[in-house]
Scaffold this active site. Structure first.
Site, PDB file in Angstrom:
ATOM      1  N   LYS A   1     -16.964  -7.261   6.063  1.00 40.35           N
ATOM      2  CA  LYS A   1     -15.660  -7.757   6.491  1.00 40.35           C
ATOM      3  C   LYS A   1     -15.505  -7.537   7.985  1.00 40.35           C
ATOM      4  CE  LYS A   1     -12.723  -7.005   2.411  1.00 40.35           C
ATOM      5  NZ  LYS A   1     -11.578  -6.214   1.903  1.00 40.35           N
TER       6      LYS A   1
ATOM      7  N   HIS B   1       0.841  -1.205   0.000  1.00 44.68           N
ATOM      8  CA  HIS B   1       0.000   0.000   0.000  1.00 44.68           C
ATOM      9  C   HIS B   1       0.876   1.255   0.000  1.00 44.68           C
ATOM     10  CE1 HIS B   1      -3.035  -2.634   2.398  1.00 44.68           C
ATOM     11  NE2 HIS B   1      -3.546  -2.484   1.200  1.00 44.68           N
TER      12      HIS B   1
ATOM     13  N   ARG C   1      -2.237  -6.206  -8.438  1.00 48.04           N
ATOM     14  CA  ARG C   1      -1.139  -7.116  -8.119  1.00 48.04           C
ATOM     15  C   ARG C   1      -0.987  -8.230  -9.134  1.00 48.04           C
ATOM     16  NH1 ARG C   1      -3.358  -7.322  -2.170  1.00 48.04           N
ATOM     17  NH2 ARG C   1      -5.143  -6.957  -3.496  1.00 48.04           N
TER      18      ARG C   1
HETATM   19  P1  ADP Z   1      -5.616  -6.131   0.781  1.00 49.98           P
HETATM   20  O1  ADP Z   1      -6.375  -6.511   2.027  1.00 49.98           O
HETATM   21  O2  ADP Z   1      -5.831  -7.105  -0.341  1.00 49.98           O
HETATM   22  O3  ADP Z   1      -4.191  -5.811   1.004  1.00 49.98           O
HETATM   23  P2  ADP Z   1      -7.005  -3.493   0.542  1.00 49.98           P
HETATM   24  O4  ADP Z   1      -8.489  -3.519   0.432  1.00 49.98           O
HETATM   25  O5  ADP Z   1      -6.475  -2.884   1.790  1.00 49.98           O
HETATM   26  O6  ADP Z   1      -6.369  -4.889   0.222  1.00 49.98           O
HETATM   27  O7  ADP Z   1      -6.377  -2.776  -0.726  1.00 49.98           O
HETATM   28  C1  ADP Z   1      -6.574  -1.467  -1.102  1.00 49.98           C
HETATM   29  C2  ADP Z   1      -5.972  -1.222  -2.461  1.00 49.98           C
HETATM   30  O8  ADP Z   1      -4.567  -1.463  -2.426  1.00 49.98           O
HETATM   31  C3  ADP Z   1      -6.509  -2.115  -3.584  1.00 49.98           C
HETATM   32  O9  ADP Z   1      -6.597  -1.317  -4.772  1.00 49.98           O
HETATM   33  C4  ADP Z   1      -5.434  -3.177  -3.726  1.00 49.98           C
HETATM   34  O10 ADP Z   1      -5.397  -3.718  -5.024  1.00 49.98           O
HETATM   35  C5  ADP Z   1      -4.191  -2.359  -3.443  1.00 49.98           C
HETATM   36  N1  ADP Z   1      -3.077  -3.181  -2.971  1.00 49.98           N
HETATM   37  C6  ADP Z   1      -3.043  -3.967  -1.870  1.00 49.98           C
HETATM   38  N2  ADP Z   1      -1.831  -4.580  -1.759  1.00 49.98           N
HETATM   39  C7  ADP Z   1      -1.089  -4.163  -2.813  1.00 49.98           C
HETATM   40  C8  ADP Z   1       0.233  -4.452  -3.288  1.00 49.98           C
HETATM   41  N3  ADP Z   1       1.025  -5.322  -2.643  1.00 49.98           N
HETATM   42  N4  ADP Z   1       0.656  -3.845  -4.422  1.00 49.98           N
HETATM   43  C9  ADP Z   1      -0.179  -3.005  -5.075  1.00 49.98           C
HETATM   44  N5  ADP Z   1      -1.437  -2.695  -4.711  1.00 49.98           N
HETATM   45  C10 ADP Z   1      -1.890  -3.260  -3.586  1.00 49.98           C
END
Ligand code: ADP
Length: 160
Positions: free
Chosen positions: A41, A17, A90
């Site tokens: 969730k 993130h 991803r």
């Molecule tokens: P997660 O629980 O899968 O980490 P979130 O709902 O918190 O996901 O994700 C928020 C946003 O960040 C989404 O657009 C997700 O695709 C993106 N994201 C999460 N992890 C990554 C990563 N490792 N690389 C790029 N984008 C990411």
């Protein structure tokens, strides 16, 4: 002035993130990292804890803010006078769902654009849920979570 909204659960924020946040901050005038309250969730961390973690890790990025919202993302985007939603991608497995969401959001408001940013190669396998799973089982999560929040995340993972 272009403001972009980066929505997600951030339960908790990971280095994946943070990478998207830093790259967005270089691309847009202002970035609002917005925690979505998803009633479907059950999060590990409260909204307040997730806000606090995000604030700690964006320290030093002057054009990034942290907020939370419930209800429709497009309504929140309009409320903030923004037109851009940032999403991270991803793998192909993210694509189908994100594609559907982006089209639905465009149907709800055709002035709002969803822009996708590719993950950095080294974070392509990283999600908050996978990190929590590994951490709970005693695996090393040091390179997956920002240093500023690592002790708090480890403490919580040990207590569940
Ligand atoms: P997660 O629980 O899968 O980490 P979130 O709902 O918190 O996901 O994700 C928020 C946003 O960040 C989404 O657009 C997700 O695709 C993106 N994201 C999460 N992890 C990554 C990563 N490792 N690389 C790029 N984008 C990411």
């Amino acid at each position: 002035m272009i403001t972009a909204i980066y929505p997600g659960s951030f339960d908790p924020v990971t280095n994946g993130h943070l990478d998207i946040i830093k790259r967005s901050a270089k691309t847009f005038d202002k970035v609002i990292v917005a925690i979505a309250q998803n009633p479907n969730k059950t999060p590990m961390f409260t909204i307040e804890e997730r806000m606090d973690f995000l604030k700690r890790v964006i320290n030093g990025l002057p054009n990034v803010e942290v907020d939370h919202f419930d209800g429709l993302l497009v309504d929140y985007v309009k409320e903030k006078d923004a037109h851009v939603i940032i999403k991270g991608l991803r793998a192909i497995s993210d694509f189908e769902y994100e594609f559907q969401m982006a089209l639905m959001n465009r149907k709800l408001d055709s002035d709002i654009e969803t822009l996708f940013m590719m993950t950095s190669y080294k974070y392509s396998f990283l999600s908050s849920s996978m990190m929590k799973e590994v951490g709970k089982l005693g695996g090393c999560i040091a390179e997956l979570v920002p240093d500023a929040i690592l002790p708090d995340v480890l403490k919580r993972l040990k207590s569940v």
